[in-house]
Design an enzyme around this catalytic site. Structure first.
Site, short mmCIF file in Angstrom:
data_model
loop_
_atom_site.label_atom_id
_atom_site.label_comp_id
_atom_site.label_asym_id
_atom_site.label_seq_id
_atom_site.Cartn_x
_atom_site.Cartn_y
_atom_site.Cartn_z
N SER A 1 137.77 67.30 24.12
CA SER A 1 137.23 65.76 23.84
C SER A 1 138.05 65.56 22.52
O SER A 1 138.66 64.46 22.43
CB SER A 1 135.71 65.69 23.89
N GLU A 23 139.42 64.04 32.37
CA GLU A 23 140.04 62.57 31.89
C GLU A 23 139.19 62.00 31.17
O GLU A 23 139.02 60.67 30.82
CB GLU A 23 140.55 61.91 33.14
#
Ligand code: COS
Length: 388
Positions: free
Chosen positions: A133, A370
């Site tokens: 992240s 994603e």
């Protein structure tokens, strides 16, 4: 439900994807899920049908349609098999979109044409073993040689979707580590060149037929002509491309959720308990009603995001908010709807005799890749408050 922005052309590609998914993918989906093999033949067929470069103009190997066409087609594929959808989504929205938006004319001719037409498989590589992240903290490096002709790339990237079969990879790596985000650059990698290697294919919980692996770079020489965008532009390219990608993942989640809902409705109409159809029990009715509402709300957020992306092509305005909302809501819907679908089906939901447990396993990744749900919430909240 009728939406006047959905044209006959959109309906045609949606129907083509539906037919292909039913005829070519449905009969093999369980087998490839079980074995974890990559469905190369049907992926090639998706290329021949134009599904691998839907938004790419015809002159660059695609079919020249828009984002709505893309989400409608992807939803149909994912309704039958999310693994095929993953491969299609990465190729279209991460690779083709990235090359289309940031590539030079030479790069488009050399890489976009074969990837959009399905002759070559594309992949996108941002994540590293110690940077997920927090994408700005990557450790891999690209160093320009003295002559200024090549970058020497070294490092390890992880969780690269389609990497075991990819011919072309868009890679994000550090060229100037002291600049953090602004020190990341993007490169187009040819997997046949020396210095590139793939790790073992990851055994996964879901989307098992889509192949994922680590990749390593050991003094890989990348010609400067293969840098995508300017030096230091990599982070923005990565994020811009993910905004497009997240709409694709939302459509994937929608397809999975719809499949689970349809199966649940059918089961509720057929299965009997205590002398009546289980669909006559209010506890089942409540589940079905809530599943339907969340599915349709996801669809609306996806259409909103697709339309925002189409507007952005003209105005240049970002659509990160619309994209993150669609991805967050649709992926959590897919997880919730598939969980309820397993419950409605009882033992049959847990059995490999039916695809319900596959939908449940496939849904989970949509909350992770994603950008996790936490990252989507962060993007949405930052947009609301303007605070970092
Ligand atoms: N489009 C264009 N530019 C963007 C952008 C976007 N969607 N998001 C951020 N940027 C720009 C910012 O405008 C900022 O530019 P300036 O330096 O000129 O101000 C720069 O990029 C850095 O942005 P920010 O400060 O918001 O970076 P953060 O480190 O806080 O990271 C998040 C932002 C967390 C949203 C980002 O790192 C992210 O999305 N992480 C998840 C990565 C991911 O999805 N990984 C999965 C990979 S695929 S399996």
């Amino acid at each position: 439900m009728m939406f006047d922005f959905i044209t006959d052309e959109h309906r045609m590609i949606q129907q083509a994807a539906r037919d292909f998914a039913r005829n070519a993918v449905a009969p093999i989906a369980a087998h490839y899920d079980e074995t974890g093999e990559f469905p190369l033949e049907t992926v090639r067929q998706m290329g021949e049908l134009g599904f691998m470069g839907i938004e790419v103009p015809e002159e660059y190997g695609g079919v020249g349609l828009d984002t709505l066409a893309y989400v409608l087609a992807l939803e149909e594929i994912c309704k039958v098999d999310a693994s095929h959808g993953t491969i299609m989504s990465v190729n279209n929205s991460l690779v083709c979109h990235g090359l289309m938006k940031f590539g030079t004319e030479e790069q488009k001719q050399k890489y976009l044409v074969p990837v959009a037409s399905g002759g070559k498989i594309g992949s996108y590589s941002l994540t590293e073993p110690m940077s997920g992240s927090d994408a700005g903290t990557m450790r891999s490096r690209a160093v320009l040689n003295k002559a200024g002709t090549h970058y020497l790339i070294n490092g390890r990237k992880s969780w690269v979707t389609s990497a075991p079969h990819a011919d072309v990879i868009i890679l994000f790596t550090m060229t100037q580590p002291e600049k953090q985000h602004n020190g990341i650059s993007a490169f187009i990698i040819e997997t046949g060149r020396p210095g590139f290697a793939r790790g073992k294919t990851e055994p996964k919980l879901g989307i098992r037929a889509s192949a994922t692996s680590e990749i390593t770079f050991d003094n890989y020489e990348c010609p400067v002509e293969s840098r995508l965008g300017q030096e230091g532009e990599g982070f923005k390219i990565a994020m811009t491309v993910l905004d497009a990608g997240r709409i694709g993942i939302a459509s994937q989640a929608l397809g999975i959720a719809e499949a689970a809902l349809e199966a649940s409705v059918k089961y509720a109409q057929e299965r009997e308990a205590f002398g009546q159809k289980i669909g006559q029990f209010q506890m089942i009715q409540q589940k079905l009603a809530d599943m339907k509402c969340r599915v349709e709300a996801s669809r609306l957020l996806i259409y909103q995001a697709a339309l925002a992306k189409m507007r952005s092509a003209k105005t240049g305005e970002r659509y990160s908010l619309e994209s993150s909302m669609a991805k967050l809501y649709a992926s959590e819907t897919a997880m919730w709807v598939t969980t309820e679908a397993v419950q409605i089906h009882g033992g049959m939901g847990y059995s490999k005799e039916m695809p319900i447990e596959r939908y449940f396993r496939d849904a989970k990744i949509t909350e992770i890749y994603e950008g996790t749900s936490e990252i989507q919430r962060l993007v949405i909240a930052r947009h609301l408050t303007g605070l970092r």
